[in-house]
Design an enzyme around this catalytic site. Structure first.
Site, PDB file in Angstrom:
ATOM      1  CG  HIS A   1      -1.919   1.061   1.232  1.00 56.97           C
ATOM      2  ND1 HIS A   1      -1.804   2.011   2.435  1.00 56.97           N
ATOM      3  CD2 HIS A   1      -2.814   1.601   0.423  1.00 56.97           C
ATOM      4  CE1 HIS A   1      -2.667   3.076   2.184  1.00 56.97           C
ATOM      5  NE2 HIS A   1      -3.240   2.771   0.787  1.00 56.97           N
TER       6      HIS A   1
ATOM      7  CD  GLU B   1      -2.859   2.402  -3.814  1.00 53.58           C
ATOM      8  OE1 GLU B   1      -3.548   3.473  -3.569  1.00 53.58           O
ATOM      9  OE2 GLU B   1      -3.179   1.309  -3.093  1.00 53.58           O
ATOM     10  CG  HIS B   2       0.059   6.146  -0.516  1.00 47.73           C
ATOM     11  ND1 HIS B   2      -0.517   7.246  -0.001  1.00 47.73           N
ATOM     12  CD2 HIS B   2      -0.987   5.213  -0.490  1.00 47.73           C
ATOM     13  CE1 HIS B   2      -1.685   6.838   0.459  1.00 47.73           C
ATOM     14  NE2 HIS B   2      -1.866   5.579   0.250  1.00 47.73           N
TER      15      HIS B   2
ATOM     16  CD  GLU C   1      -5.488   4.850   3.002  1.00 51.90           C
ATOM     17  OE1 GLU C   1      -5.924   4.078   2.498  1.00 51.90           O
ATOM     18  OE2 GLU C   1      -4.616   5.549   2.742  1.00 51.90           O
TER      19      GLU C   1
END
Length: 475
Positions: free
Chosen positions: A101, A104-105, A184
């Site tokens: 993740h 992904e950023h 998040e």
């Protein structure tokens, strides 16, 4: 537009099932393309044609093992281009949970040839042409995608391909994005039901990495070194670990040429992509947990491990879940919502590449007790195991499934999204064949899978027990 979305399927009916009956592979607009694809694949130098099914053609780029799926839909002059990497939280270990993740950023921070200083970053390129783009991370995959006008496809392919192997990975970007991801993470922790599902999942899986939340553990998010992310990137982000899906107003030969132009320069991974060989040990008894934190209404979740998403029993489990929770005639609705025990009650399966997780879930009504709601859930499961379901119930939920799945495949982006999930599970052809299996499910199949998999001492049960909010007094 957000540049990242963490996908965390939970108790909801999230089966990424496929096309339905007469709708073909990608909806009514694809009916005219299905016959061509099955009988006349194109020949492009450098590619091996693999197979066609339901209007989708599969090719492999010979030089590096990249898989390419093509699905023509000429109803509008748009194309969705998607890259699915077969890497997700399933491939992470303690110390690097959340790495997929975080990457992904960072994939939106620029690459050697496409970045903000040059004025041609992915954001700048796609905003100029009005493209819609995003990315998601889940347990078995990460995908990056955009929908653009037919004539703007090459610009996006160039940017997307460059970050497969030429990604910038800078410490300053990691520090910046770490705070975004941590926020998040903390937002997720503000939802007690999200916390409950995470803890039930962690208790259900002991050995398999599905034990870890997709977003990762907070300490790993905060402290993972850039070198660890670089190692992760250099392990998994290669053509032979990726599938490109191109859906829309395309000419197959031209698109294959485009993909070869930009991805063909990359070699296969220098080492084999690591296989995840861990197996979940047999569960030795029922597992229970309680989450206690401020909140208003309680929740009960009962989870059971079921076979992987490719297993032949999954269509029957899909129909079981629909009978339990699809609409106001569903068994859980009648037994819990109509009786004032719950505000909602659902059943569903998170389909995974390895063992999947089936859940039944009830959000409790005011005044209901956890024990009574749990017993009501167990009673409905027991009724199906002992008495079965009717053929009429099965036919009703099949019709609902047809309508729902046709709606889910409306448009090129929707088709690409559904293909993405089946690629992650390990067999894209289930996008086409799963509904055919649904049509063959019988009432006896539904009873059989309930008896086989929903065994009480093989379950993991979680309660969310709310405590008074700050400033409130207990009753």
């Amino acid at each position: 537009m957000h540049e990242h979305v963490t996908v965390r399927a939970s108790w909801q009916v999230w089966l990424c099932a496929a096309a339905i009956g007469a709708f073909g592979a990608i909806g009514a607009s694809a009916q005219n393309t299905a016959g061509r694809a099955a009988g006349a694949p194109v020949a492009v130098a450098g590619y091996s044609y693999v197979k066609s099914l339901g209007g989708i053609d599969e090719y492999h780029l010979d030089g590096n093992g990249l898989t390419v799926l093509l699905a023509a839909d000429h109803s509008a002059p748009v194309v969705t281009f998607q890259v699915t990497y077969r890497v997700g939280s399933r491939n992470e270990v303690t110390g690097s949970t959340g790495a997929t993740h975080l990457l992904e950023h960072l994939m939106f921070k620029g690459s050697e040839n496409f970045n903000d200083p040059k004025g041609n970053s992915i954001k700048q390129v796609l905003e100029r042409v009005g493209g819609q783009y995003n990315a998601t991370t889940s347990v078995d995959r990460t995908n990056y995608f955009a929908t653009v006008g037919r004539d703007d496809l090459e610009g996006y392919v160039a940017v997307e391909a460059d970050r497969m192997r030429h990604l910038w990975l800078h410490e300053a970007d990691l520090r910046s994005e770490m705070t975004v991801v941590r926020n998040e993470y903390e937002r997720g922790k503000n939802d007690p039901n999200n916390v409950l599902i995470e803890e039930v999942t962690a208790a259900a899986y002991v050995a398999l990495p599905y034990h870890h939340p997709v977003i990762g553990w907070k300490s790993d998010i905060e402290h993972v070194p850039i070198a660890k992310l670089h190692e992760f990137y250099d392990t998994f982000y290669w053509p032979n670990n990726a599938t490109v899906s191109v859906v829309g107003d395309i000419d197959a030969a031209a698109v294959l040429g485009l993909v070869k132009k930009y991805y063909g320069a990359f070699a296969r991974s220098p080492q084999p992509i690591p296989e995840m060989y861990t197996e979940e040990p047999a569960q030795t008894g029922a597992r229970r947990l309680i989450v206690t934190r401020p909140g208003e209404l309680g929740t009960v979740v009962i989870a059971h491990k079921v076979p992987n998403g490719r297993d032949a029993d999954q269509p029957a489990l899909e129909m079981l879940d629909a009978i339990l929770s699809s609409g106001k005639n569903a068994r859980l609705y009648r037994a819990l919502v109509d009786q004032g025990l719950a505000l909602s009650a659902e059943a569903g399966t998170d389909l995974h590449r390895d063992l999947s997780l089936h859940m039944v879930y009830a959000s409790m009504a005011p005044g209901a007790t956890h024990a009574r709601v749990e017993q009501a859930l167990l009673t409905e499961i027991a009724k199906i195991k002992s008495d079965g379901v009717t053929a009429e119930e099965v036919e009703r939920v099949k019709q609902q499934y047809v309508a729902a799945e046709a709606y889910k495949r409306d448009g090129t982006a929707a088709v690409a999204r559904e293909l993405n999930e089946w690629v992650a599970i390990g067999d894209w052809t289930l996008y086409v064949s799963f509904p055919q299996q649904i049509e063959r499910v019988t009432a006896a199949d539904v009873q059989r899978v309930a008896k086989q998999y929903l065994i009480e001492d093989q379950g993991t049960t979680g309660w969310f027990v709310p405590t008074p909010q700050a400033g409130e007094t207990g009753s």
